[in-house]
Structures are given as structure tokens and as C-alpha cells.
Motif scaffolding. Structure first.
Motif, PDB file in Angstrom:
ATOM      1  N   ARG A 145       0.854  -1.192   0.000  1.00 33.66           N
ATOM      2  CA  ARG A 145       0.000   0.000   0.000  1.00 33.66           C
ATOM      3  C   ARG A 145       0.890   1.242   0.000  1.00 33.66           C
ATOM      4  O   ARG A 145       1.889   1.298   0.721  1.00 33.66           O
ATOM      5  CB  ARG A 145      -0.905   0.026   1.232  1.00 33.66           C
ATOM      6  CG  ARG A 145      -1.951   1.143   1.166  1.00 33.66           C
ATOM      7  CD  ARG A 145      -2.851   1.171   2.374  1.00 33.66           C
ATOM      8  NE  ARG A 145      -3.547  -0.100   2.606  1.00 33.66           N
ATOM      9  CZ  ARG A 145      -4.613  -0.510   1.919  1.00 33.66           C
ATOM     10  NH1 ARG A 145      -5.086   0.229   0.947  1.00 33.66           N
ATOM     11  NH2 ARG A 145      -5.182  -1.669   2.199  1.00 33.66           N
ATOM     12  N   CYS A 146       0.508   2.234  -0.827  1.00 36.09           N
ATOM     13  CA  CYS A 146       1.247   3.493  -0.859  1.00 36.09           C
ATOM     14  C   CYS A 146       0.965   4.279   0.418  1.00 36.09           C
ATOM     15  O   CYS A 146      -0.196   4.524   0.754  1.00 36.09           O
ATOM     16  CB  CYS A 146       0.862   4.314  -2.085  1.00 36.09           C
ATOM     17  SG  CYS A 146       1.691   5.922  -2.123  1.00 36.09           S
ATOM     18  N   SER A 147       2.030   4.651   1.102  1.00 37.29           N
ATOM     19  CA  SER A 147       1.866   5.376   2.368  1.00 37.29           C
ATOM     20  C   SER A 147       1.400   6.818   2.134  1.00 37.29           C
ATOM     21  O   SER A 147       0.967   7.480   3.066  1.00 37.29           O
ATOM     22  CB  SER A 147       3.184   5.360   3.143  1.00 37.29           C
ATOM     23  OG  SER A 147       4.224   5.858   2.318  1.00 37.29           O
ATOM     24  N   GLU A 148       1.482   7.308   0.900  1.00 33.71           N
ATOM     25  CA  GLU A 148       1.068   8.690   0.599  1.00 33.71           C
ATOM     26  C   GLU A 148      -0.402   8.779   0.203  1.00 33.71           C
ATOM     27  O   GLU A 148      -1.131   9.617   0.704  1.00 33.71           O
ATOM     28  CB  GLU A 148       1.925   9.264  -0.535  1.00 33.71           C
ATOM     29  CG  GLU A 148       3.417   9.270  -0.256  1.00 33.71           C
ATOM     30  CD  GLU A 148       3.761  10.140   0.936  1.00 33.71           C
ATOM     31  OE1 GLU A 148       3.327  11.302   0.965  1.00 33.71           O
ATOM     32  OE2 GLU A 148       4.459   9.647   1.839  1.00 33.71           O
ATOM     33  N   CYS A 149      -0.814   7.950  -0.739  1.00 34.82           N
ATOM     34  CA  CYS A 149      -2.176   8.086  -1.289  1.00 34.82           C
ATOM     35  C   CYS A 149      -3.092   6.926  -0.926  1.00 34.82           C
ATOM     36  O   CYS A 149      -4.298   6.998  -1.157  1.00 34.82           O
ATOM     37  CB  CYS A 149      -2.119   8.243  -2.807  1.00 34.82           C
ATOM     38  SG  CYS A 149      -1.571   6.747  -3.657  1.00 34.82           S
ATOM     39  N   GLY A 150      -2.542   5.849  -0.376  1.00 38.14           N
ATOM     40  CA  GLY A 150      -3.396   4.733   0.040  1.00 38.14           C
ATOM     41  C   GLY A 150      -3.719   3.729  -1.057  1.00 38.14           C
ATOM     42  O   GLY A 150      -4.424   2.754  -0.814  1.00 38.14           O
ATOM     43  N   VAL A 152       5.931   3.624  -1.606  1.00 43.36           N
ATOM     44  CA  VAL A 152       5.406   4.850  -2.219  1.00 43.36           C
ATOM     45  C   VAL A 152       5.197   4.543  -3.697  1.00 43.36           C
ATOM     46  O   VAL A 152       6.106   4.053  -4.370  1.00 43.36           O
ATOM     47  CB  VAL A 152       6.364   6.049  -2.031  1.00 43.36           C
ATOM     48  CG1 VAL A 152       5.814   7.285  -2.714  1.00 43.36           C
ATOM     49  CG2 VAL A 152       6.586   6.317  -0.544  1.00 43.36           C
ATOM     50  N   CYS A 153       3.989   4.811  -4.176  1.00 43.38           N
ATOM     51  CA  CYS A 153       3.636   4.428  -5.544  1.00 43.38           C
ATOM     52  C   CYS A 153       4.335   5.342  -6.565  1.00 43.38           C
ATOM     53  O   CYS A 153       4.777   6.443  -6.225  1.00 43.38           O
ATOM     54  CB  CYS A 153       2.123   4.463  -5.726  1.00 43.38           C
ATOM     55  SG  CYS A 153       1.445   6.127  -5.895  1.00 43.38           S
ATOM     56  N   PRO A 154       4.439   4.890  -7.819  1.00 40.20           N
ATOM     57  CA  PRO A 154       5.103   5.704  -8.845  1.00 40.20           C
ATOM     58  C   PRO A 154       4.471   7.091  -9.010  1.00 40.20           C
ATOM     59  O   PRO A 154       5.201   8.074  -9.215  1.00 40.20           O
ATOM     60  CB  PRO A 154       4.930   4.866 -10.118  1.00 40.20           C
ATOM     61  CG  PRO A 154       4.817   3.457  -9.633  1.00 40.20           C
ATOM     62  CD  PRO A 154       4.091   3.544  -8.321  1.00 40.20           C
ATOM     63  N   ALA A 155       3.160   7.206  -8.917  1.00 39.43           N
ATOM     64  CA  ALA A 155       2.522   8.517  -9.105  1.00 39.43           C
ATOM     65  C   ALA A 155       2.914   9.480  -7.985  1.00 39.43           C
ATOM     66  O   ALA A 155       3.207  10.658  -8.234  1.00 39.43           O
ATOM     67  CB  ALA A 155       1.001   8.365  -9.172  1.00 39.43           C
ATOM     68  N   CYS A 156       2.953   8.989  -6.747  1.00 41.39           N
ATOM     69  CA  CYS A 156       3.344   9.849  -5.620  1.00 41.39           C
ATOM     70  C   CYS A 156       4.830  10.197  -5.699  1.00 41.39           C
ATOM     71  O   CYS A 156       5.231  11.291  -5.312  1.00 41.39           O
ATOM     72  CB  CYS A 156       3.000   9.184  -4.295  1.00 41.39           C
ATOM     73  SG  CYS A 156       1.224   9.157  -3.964  1.00 41.39           S
ATOM     74  N   ARG A 157       5.657   9.282  -6.216  1.00 44.75           N
ATOM     75  CA  ARG A 157       7.080   9.596  -6.381  1.00 44.75           C
ATOM     76  C   ARG A 157       7.274  10.661  -7.453  1.00 44.75           C
ATOM     77  O   ARG A 157       8.083  11.570  -7.299  1.00 44.75           O
ATOM     78  CB  ARG A 157       7.880   8.330  -6.699  1.00 44.75           C
ATOM     79  CG  ARG A 157       8.093   7.486  -5.424  1.00 44.75           C
ATOM     80  CD  ARG A 157       8.718   6.129  -5.711  1.00 44.75           C
ATOM     81  NE  ARG A 157       9.828   6.232  -6.629  1.00 44.75           N
ATOM     82  CZ  ARG A 157      10.029   5.407  -7.665  1.00 44.75           C
ATOM     83  NH1 ARG A 157       9.185   4.446  -7.922  1.00 44.75           N
ATOM     84  NH2 ARG A 157      11.074   5.554  -8.429  1.00 44.75           N
TER      85      ARG A 157
HETATM   86 ZN   LIG Z   1       0.691   6.945  -3.904  1.00 45.14          ZN
END
Ligand SMILES: [Zn+2]
Length: 168
Positions: A38-43, A64-69
Motif C-alpha cells: 500500500r502506498c503510504s502517501e495516497c493509500g 510509495v507508488c510511482p505517481a506519488c514519487r
Molecule cells: Zn501513492
């Protein structure tokens, strides 16, 4: 797409499918992440090979997912440039349409997002986390208001530049 596209043909008008297969996204994870993550930024949750929303009850590794990175690095994969008199006259309507279509896209594809919308020289510059959203948004504008749409994938890079001009 024709069944046989000879190797080396580089100017097909629609290259998004080819680009997607051939050009590596530098922000994609290099090895398969632990599932689920799970992405810790966006869930968003990575499960069964793709990102999805919800399923908050599932225990998952953190990442952290690619979009949040991309968002953290201010590193868009695409840009949509909107110019022409129409933008100045119908700015709010255009912004509404952009957000609406991005919302639909993001619901289905959590990694497809608008990063930023900036006003520039009376037009708008929209940056995105992926190479698909700029074309989708441009096509939505073209369907609603005509104008001229130009989609260019940057050779050898995971990047798209889309321009929509409307003077109506
Ligand atoms: Zn994310």
C-alpha cells in the motif's frame, strides 16, 4: 492497428500502445513489489499486478507508488498545453472538464493523475503522472469543443506532449 507493422516504422499517428510496450517508465518499480503493497502517501494498493483503490482492510507492506514519487520529484510524464481564445473565455468550464475527466480516469487507473495546472500566457499547462491522461483530456476537449489536437510521444522517452488549440 494493422496486423503487421514493419519494424522501424516510427511515425504511426497513434503510438500510445506501442510506446507503452516499448519505452520503459523510469518510475515503474524495477522488480515486482511485494504483494500486497500500500502506498503510504495516497493509500493505493498494489495487488494482483495492478494498483487499485480501497480494500483498506487488507494488511499490506508499505511503499510509495510511482505517481506519488513523480509528484514528490515534480517529474511529470506528460504535458497538455491548452491555447487559444477559447481558454480565456471558458476557463472555468475547461477546468471543470479537466477535473471531471481526470477523476474518471484516476478512479479506474490510480497511477493516472493530474500533477499540476498552471496558467501561462493566457492558456493552461496541465502536467500528469502518466502518458495516457494528456491524450484522454485532449480528446475530451476536442469532442466537446472541436479545436485542433496534436499528440506527440517523445521518441525513446516515457513522455507525451499534447497540444489543444481552440479559438472558438
Ligand atoms: Zn501513492
Amino acid at each position: 492497428m494493422p496486423a503487421t507493422v514493419p519494424e522501424g516504422v516510427r511515425h504511426e499517428p497513434r503510438r500510445d500502445r506501442l510506446i507503452h510496450e516499448r519505452v520503459h517508465d523510469p518510475y515503474a518499480w524495477h522488480r515486482k513489489p511485494t504483494e500486497p503493497t500500500r502506498c503510504s502517501e495516497c493509500g493505493a494498493l498494489f495487488l494482483e499486478g495492478r494498483w487499485r483503490w480501497g480494500l483498506l482492510y487488507i494488511d499490506a507492506a508499505q511503499g510509495v507508488c510511482p505517481a506519488c514519487r513523480r509528484a514528490a520529484d515534480h517529474a511529470p510524464a506528460g504535458v497538455l498545453i491548452l491555447t487559444g481564445r477559447f481558454i480565456a473565455r471558458h476557463r472555468d468550464e475547461v477546468l471543470f472538464l479537466l477535473h471531471h475527466h481526470e477523476g474518471v480516469e484516476r478512479q479506474e487507473h490510480p497511477m493516472h493523475r493530474i500533477l499540476d495546472i498552471e496558467e501561462r500566457d493566457g492558456g493552461l499547462v496541465v502536467t500528469t503522472t502518466d502518458i495516457h491522461t494528456p491524450a484522454r483530456l485532449g480528446k475530451a476537449l476536442e469532442r466537446s469543443h472541436h479545436g485542433d489536437l496534436d499528440i506527440r510521444y517523445v521518441e525513446g522517452q516515457y513522455f507525451v506532449r499534447v497540444h489543444w488549440r481552440c479559438d472558438a
